[in-house]
Design a protein around this motif. Sequence first.
Motif: not given
Length: 238
Positions: A12, A56, A59, A196
């Motif tokens: 992330i 990531f 999102s 996630f």
Amino acid sequence: MEGPIPKHVAVIMDGNGRWAQKRNLPRTEGHKEGMEAVRRVAVRASERGVKVLTLFAFSTENWKRPLDEIRFLMKLPIDFFDVFMPELLKNNIRVTVTGFKGKIPGPTRKAVEKAVEQTKDNDGMILNFALNYGGRAEIVNATKEIAQLVKSGRLNVSDIDEATFEDHLLTASSVTPYQEVDLMIRSSGEQRLSNFLLWQNAYSEFYFSNLAWPEFNGDVFDEALSSFQQRSRRFGGL
Ligand code: IPE
Ligand code: IPE
Ligand code: MG
């Protein structure tokens, strides 16, 4: 580096905006700088023998951000592949993408699809971009697909198991056979999942760094690997 290397590392990449704001720069400068960190970490992960690195990038919740920032974030993959494709090819890295394609602007989708195509014969590390990805939406989507199969008589309810479910996750097409995450890293001090890879993180080890993503580098990645190597993974057993 001695010891076991996690097969699937998920990151992330957080703290770009705060990194920039601390320097009196617009948040977008942090995102730009974050691309360099992507390059550094991808190269190091590939050198260490990681099979899949999932990053990531955007999102399903990030659509809540101001339109200007969304536009900038959607342009980044185009710039990233423009600049770094030679290095990805040199390192035998294969690009994949995980997420809901529908809402991604055409030029961004094209740039990503082109990168996937250009690297499809590479058999080194998979560099998997989670783009418009959300764990809950992924689980709902899998449920719908499975329900359709049952409804049309192609699947019995009693035959649904975890493997069936995994076949319908978004990661099934991008990172098979390494869907399960071994090591989950988050930068910038926040200690949360933010939707996630909910299913895939069921038994992962977590590593949190206080550094903002633009400050992240290969040596910090190595620290995360060393930390991983000191964990005792029991998976519920003894
Ligand atoms: C991560 O940095 C990048 C994306 C979410 C796209 P942020 O933009 O979340 O930066 P902070 O957390 O606001 O500092
Ligand atoms: C998670 O970071 C999403 C990405 C890194 C792309 P966020 O910054 O969006 O998450 P929250 O809002 O802090 O939970
Ligand atoms: Mg953030």
